[in-house]
Each structure stands twice: as structure tokens, then as C-alpha cells.
Design an enzyme around this catalytic site. Structure first.
Site, PDB file in Angstrom:
ATOM      1  N   GLN A  25      -6.426  -3.771   9.544  1.00 22.38           N
ATOM      2  CA  GLN A  25      -5.631  -2.748  10.453  1.00 22.38           C
ATOM      3  C   GLN A  25      -4.269  -3.312  10.727  1.00 22.38           C
ATOM      4  O   GLN A  25      -4.437  -4.618  11.118  1.00 22.38           O
ATOM      5  CB  GLN A  25      -6.511  -2.112  11.601  1.00 22.38           C
ATOM      6  CG  GLN A  25      -5.804  -0.944  12.335  1.00 22.38           C
ATOM      7  CD  GLN A  25      -5.562   0.192  11.279  1.00 22.38           C
ATOM      8  OE1 GLN A  25      -4.377  -0.102  10.642  1.00 22.38           O
ATOM      9  NE2 GLN A  25      -6.162   1.144  11.340  1.00 22.38           N
ATOM     10  N   GLU A  30       0.942  -1.252  -0.037  1.00 18.39           N
ATOM     11  CA  GLU A  30      -0.198  -0.092   0.118  1.00 18.39           C
ATOM     12  C   GLU A  30       0.892   1.309  -0.119  1.00 18.39           C
ATOM     13  O   GLU A  30       1.900   1.397   0.716  1.00 18.39           O
ATOM     14  CB  GLU A  30      -0.878   0.064   1.150  1.00 18.39           C
ATOM     15  CG  GLU A  30      -1.852   1.161   1.410  1.00 18.39           C
ATOM     16  CD  GLU A  30      -2.955   0.982   2.355  1.00 18.39           C
ATOM     17  OE1 GLU A  30      -3.624   0.163   2.348  1.00 18.39           O
ATOM     18  OE2 GLU A  30      -2.699   2.030   3.473  1.00 18.39           O
TER      19      GLU A  30
END
Length: 313
Positions: free
Chosen positions: A193, A32
Site C-alpha cells: 500500500q 498501475e
């Protein structure tokens, strides 16, 4: 001190071979990035992409700023990845500060640009706003956004999962109910997360299975570049920072090389434990830096191979 038979066996296994000798390189990874804010930052981002692209990632995702503040830069970065690399690009898309028609138009632009993967998120409130509220005429939450994307095109859709609970969730049960709604609406997988202990993920995976969730859940890994920065992010997203981690990074603020070695070791050990628990997919939050993620992947047996990017074209 009494040592159990199981502890002796574990110690023996640890000493029998190098730490990563049992990791066979059969891990699938993804990375990411955040959209760059300056030309110099864009150059650095693309250098990171060129470094990580040869590892053969499943996809490269690009985030969306709070309140949709980086919408244009996200689109430009995702479109460039789709255009100039062989790796699938994934665009983050949120519900914040836009009507359904506006979000649908953005999704249509991604489809036209060859982007087939969306990371669908509710999103954080804009700067200066303390709590989330749906935009008038917008998608009210991530589950509604997933359903809307499914009506447009056969996108591959990832959503967020929270091993330690979303800050706005009352408890784990309600948090998992929300995850199930997103998956039932048509999402393909959840990406979690970040967290710092493997047991955190394993407990979450077990609880999700008990709640009837059988979709792929991919652990999100945060290699620690700045410990102070990670502590700030952890406080915002209700991620526990264990005391042993604080002690490991104590005294390394002005020693970047040593800090990077410690960070790579900590994250690689987390990944090795996840691998031992059957995890074969990992998603890295790179913070637009390639070195730590590359080193961790190398320890896991993932090796570089030729990859076409803008620099090689």
C-alpha cells in the site's frame, strides 16, 4: 543548537553533488492503472500507457473495482496491453462476489489471452456493504485465491502488503502472518500500500524479515495528483498523512502546475531515500496519469527507449 558529527557528514554529502547524482538508473519500475469507464477515458489511459511504456517497466497492472464492478473493463484493458505492447500485463483478481468456478474461469481467460501475471487480492466489499464476507462457494481470502491460481497455471502472482497495517488487522503481527500465508501459498512478491515516509517501509521490511518473510517486497508509490483525493484514500486504508505533507500542499488547490511540481519533488525524494536504503524496485499508482510518474522515473535515471504500442504498430 548543537549539530552532531553525523549530521555534518550527512549535510556535506548532500552538498557535494546534485541530489540525484548518485541514482544510477538501475531501478526497475512498474505502473498501475484503473480500467476506463468511457471512450474518452480509454483514450487518456492509452496515452498514459504510451508515455510510460518506453521506460521499460517490469509490468503494467490494471485494477479491479470494488465488488468486481469493473471485471469486464479490467479484462479488456489487460488483454489489450498483452496484445498491443511489449510489456507484460498484470490483471488484478479478487475474491469478491464470485464463486471459485467463476474466478477460475476468469483466470483461464487471462491465460488464454497471454496474461501470465495476476495480482491476487481479497478485495473490498461491494458498495453499500460495510464489512467483507466470503462469497458462498468462493475463495475465502487472498491466500486461498493464490493457492487456487497455483493449481490452474504457473502464473506469476503478486499480493498486497500493508506497511501500516490492513484496516481489518488487529495488529502488525497478525497482518504479517497473513502476508506469510499468501506467500507460502505460492505468491512471488508483495506490493505495498502507498505510504509517505521511507522509514515506514524500512520498518515494515525489517519486521517482515523478522517474521521469516524473505520474498521480494516492492514499495507502492502514490504521486499526489489531488491532495484531497489522497487524503480520502489514506483514511480508508489507514495510511498516515504526516503534518509536513499537509503543510506542503496547503494553498495549492487552485494551482495545478505548482501542485504537480511539489508532488513530483515529494515522491522523487521518497524514492531516492528508498533507493539509498537498497530498494531497486518501485511500483507506481498512476491514477491513469503519466506525467508525475514519468518525471519521478527520469529523476531516478530511468530513461525512455523504443516501445511498440498500438499507436506505433
Amino acid at each position: 543548537m548543537t549539530i552532531s558529527v553525523n549530521q555534518l557528514e550527512e549535510a556535506r554529502r548532500a552538498l557535494d553533488a546534485p541530489l540525484y547524482a548518485d541514482v544510477r538508473g538501475d531501478v526497475e519500475v512498474s505502473f498501475e492503472f484503473s480500467p476506463p469507464k468511457t471512450d474518452k477515458a480509454e483514450e487518456g489511459l492509452w496515452q498514459s500507457i504510451e508515455t510510460l511504456c518506453p521506460l521499460g517497466p517490469r509490468f503494467l497492472s490494471v485494477t479491479y473495482g470494488a465488488g468486481g464492478s469493473t471485471r469486464d473493463r479490467t479484462h479488456a484493458t489487460v488483454a489489450r496491453i498483452a496484445r498491443e505492447t511489449q510489456v507484460p500485463a498484470a490483471a488484478h483478481l479478487t475474491c469478491v462476489e464470485a464463486t471459485r468456478a467463476e474466478i477460475d474461469a476468469i483466470a483461464e481467460e487471462y491465460w488464454a489471452a497471454g496474461v501470465r501475471h495476476i495480482v491476487a487480492l481479497r478485495g473490498d466489499p461491494p458498495a453499500g456493504v460495510s464489512s467483507y464476507a466470503p462469497h458462498p462457494g468462493g475463495y475465502e481470502n487472498a491466500a486461498a485465491l493464490v493457492a487456487g491460481l497455483r493449481r490452474l497455471h504457473p502464473f506469476e502472482i503478486s499480493v498486497a502488503g500493508y506497511p501500516e497495517g490492513h484496516p481489518n488487522s488487529a495488529d502488525q503481527r497478525s497482518d504479517l502472518d497473513n502476508l506469510k500465508r499468501k506467500l507460502d501459498a505460492g505468491a512471488n512478491r508483495a506490493i505495498t500500500q502507498f505510504f509517505f515516509e521511507a522509514e515506514t517501509f524500512f520498518r515494515y521490511r525489517d519486521a517482515a524479515a523478522a517474521a521469516g518473510i524473505d520474498a521480494e517486497i516492492v514499495p507502492g508509490i502514490m504521486p499526489i495528483g489531488s491532495f484531497a483525493g489522497v487524503q480520502r484514500m489514506a483514511a480508508m486504508c489507514r495510511t498516515d498523512v504526516p503534518g509536513w505533507l499537509v503543510r506542503l500542499f496547503d494553498g495549492l488547490d487552485d494551482k495545478p502546475a505548482a501542485r504537480q511540481l511539489v508532488a513530483a519533488t515529494v515522491a522523487a525524494e521518497l524514492c531516492r531515500k528508498l533507493y539509498a536504503g537498497g530498494v531497486k524496485q518501485l511500483h507506481f499508482y498512476t491514477m491513469n496519469k503519466a506525467e508525475l510518474s514519468f518525471a519521478i522515473c527520469h529523476l531516478l535515471g530511468v530513461r525512455a527507449r523504443p516501445c511498440t504500442t498500438a499507436a506505433a504498430a
